[in-house]
Design a protein around this motif. Structure first.
Motif, short mmCIF file in Angstrom:
data_model
loop_
_atom_site.label_atom_id
_atom_site.label_comp_id
_atom_site.label_asym_id
_atom_site.label_seq_id
_atom_site.Cartn_x
_atom_site.Cartn_y
_atom_site.Cartn_z
N PRO A 166 0.82 -1.22 0.00
CA PRO A 166 0.00 0.00 0.00
C PRO A 166 0.85 1.27 0.00
O PRO A 166 1.97 1.29 0.52
N ASP A 167 0.31 2.31 -0.57
CA ASP A 167 0.99 3.60 -0.66
C ASP A 167 1.00 4.28 0.71
O ASP A 167 -0.04 4.47 1.33
N THR A 168 2.17 4.63 1.19
CA THR A 168 2.29 5.32 2.48
C THR A 168 2.83 6.73 2.32
O THR A 168 3.34 7.33 3.27
N THR A 169 2.71 7.27 1.11
CA THR A 169 3.18 8.64 0.88
C THR A 169 2.42 9.62 1.77
O THR A 169 1.19 9.62 1.78
N PRO A 170 3.12 10.46 2.53
CA PRO A 170 2.41 11.44 3.37
C PRO A 170 1.59 12.40 2.53
O PRO A 170 1.94 12.66 1.37
N PRO A 171 0.51 12.95 3.11
CA PRO A 171 0.06 12.75 4.49
C PRO A 171 -0.80 11.48 4.63
O PRO A 171 -1.54 11.12 3.73
N GLU A 196 -4.53 -3.75 2.71
CA GLU A 196 -5.54 -2.72 2.50
C GLU A 196 -4.88 -1.34 2.46
O GLU A 196 -3.83 -1.12 3.07
N PRO A 197 -5.48 -0.37 1.73
CA PRO A 197 -4.96 1.00 1.77
C PRO A 197 -4.89 1.52 3.20
O PRO A 197 -5.78 1.24 4.02
N VAL A 198 -3.85 2.28 3.52
CA VAL A 198 -3.59 2.61 4.92
C VAL A 198 -4.67 3.49 5.54
O VAL A 198 -4.85 3.50 6.76
N LEU A 199 -5.42 4.24 4.73
CA LEU A 199 -6.47 5.09 5.27
C LEU A 199 -7.87 4.49 5.10
O LEU A 199 -8.87 5.16 5.38
#
Length: 389
Positions: free
Chosen positions: A69-74, A352-355
């Motif tokens: 999953p993408d963890t690019t901030p924010p 799963e996507p982090v958000l």
């Protein structure tokens, strides 16, 4: 025992069996969760499905081909925690410190830390393994009072060797409460004030001031009851000790306020197409009965700390990690008045996507016609929530 870690607080800690035990199921003494050979533990319900080696191979293949999953901030906001400087608080108060770690401040003055992991990685190595994509909100040294530490199980995202040694250094007499089979690991680390419990067992703890400088003397003795309760999960620290120690959910009651927490699964869901909802009426998979027992026999609870993340792919994770639809059912089964989400927002453990977890939580609550704001909520890392009764 006395605690002088903060330079002023002085009190003794006494732990005993309760004179009158709380309710438990009629079959609790049968110890169905103990393996018959005496070498470990198991999940004794139809809602559990044991892992198969081919699943692990498929999961590894999936991750090589699909990616992470993408963890690019924010991603999840992180605040500087605002801990109470004294033991005075009118309401039950919980501060999320990432993943499954909460500091809970009780109106009685009790301060309990759950599943603390204050390292960059949740791994046996400092250079390999899942690394935080959100920063640590604070250090152990920033927490002014820790009266007890509660550990749910021995996975690295819940039981951290460096963190526990730091707690021992700064709060040398704070007792540790752990599920059955974990005491030997703690004593090998030089931590000896450990209380080891089986499911449905409980202990009374009393903090008594012994010096004129203790904040606890404002309120006199602080009493609490800490209970070890069932959940559906696993344990291991290496490849050779799978399920050798117990996993558990926990309840803590102090000053008339009671809360519960767990890292758990709820149902065993087979592989289904991505567009199929496993909560459709046609899918009647068995669910873990322990949470209804907990609610009936030990509830209601003022606050539940309930996992909402690390659930995908569902065919692999459902037995041991709840998704938000499971989480709402756990909330209802355990008869929690309020709940806060945990087990998300810190490390990438699943796909799963982090958000996604808080978004699905809103959908799951609406399906149960739970519309009141704050009934089952999430907060920022480092944020405190007061639980108004």
């Amino acid at each position: 025992m006395s605690n002088t870690a903060d330079g002023s607080a002085q009190y003794s800690v006494a732990i005993s069996e309760p004179s009158k035990a709380s309710g438990m199921p009629e079959d609790a003494k049968e110890l169905k969760h103990h393996r018959q050979d005496g070498k470990g533990f198991k999940n004794p319900w139809d809602s559990w499905q044991d892992f198969k080696f081919r699943w692990v191979i498929r999961l590894l293949w999936r991750r090589l081909n699909v990616g992470r999953p993408d963890t690019t901030p924010p991603t999840v906001p992180v605040q500087d925690p605002q801990f109470l400087p004294t033991r005075q608080t009118p309401q039950l108060r919980a501060t999320w410190l990432g993943h499954a770690c909460y500091l809970v401040e009780f109106p009685s003055g009790l301060r309990v830390l759950f599943d603390p992991v204050f390292t960059q990685r949740c791994s046996p190595f400092s250079w390999l393994g899942p690394s935080r994509y959100t920063k640590m909100p604070c250090q152990i040294a920033d927490i002014p009072i820790i009266d007890a530490v509660v550990i749910s199980h021995n996975h690295y995202d819940h039981m951290s060797h460096p963190t526990l040694l730091k707690i021992r250094e700064l709060h040398p007499n704070a007792p540790f409460f752990v599920p059955l089979g974990n005491r030997s690991w703690f004593t090998a680390c030089g931590i000896h004030n450990v209380t080891e419990l089986d499911w449905w067992e409980e202990r009374d703890m009393r903090l008594s001031p012994v010096g004129p400088n203790s904040d606890a003397s404002i309120r006199g003795d602080i009493a609490a009851r800490i209970g070890c309760l069932p959940c559906q999960h696993t344990s291991s620290r290496n490849l050779a000790d799978r399920n050798a120690t117990l996993w558990a959910s926990w309840s803590v009651e102090s000053g008339g306020k009671k809360r519960t927490s767990s890292d758990t699964g709820y149902r065993a869901v087979p592989e289904l197409p991505d567009n199929v909802d496993d909560y459709d009426e046609e899918h009647t998979y068995p669910h873990c009965p322990a949470f209804k027992q907990i609610g009936d026999l030990r509830g209601p609870f003022d606050l539940g700390l309930i996992p909402i993340g690390a659930y995908y792919p569902r065919w692999f994770m459902s037995s041991m990690h709840a998704n938000p639809f499971d989480s709402v059912n756990i909330f209802l089964d355990t008869r929690c008045k309020r709940a806060l989400g945990m087990h998300w927002g810190t490390w990438v453990l699943t796909d799963e996507p982090v958000l996604e977890p808080p978004k699905l939580l809103k959908v799951a609550l609406s399906r149960k016609n739970i519309s009141e704001e704050g009934i089952f909520d999430v907060c920022d890392i480092g944020q405190s929530r007061e639980i108004v009764s």
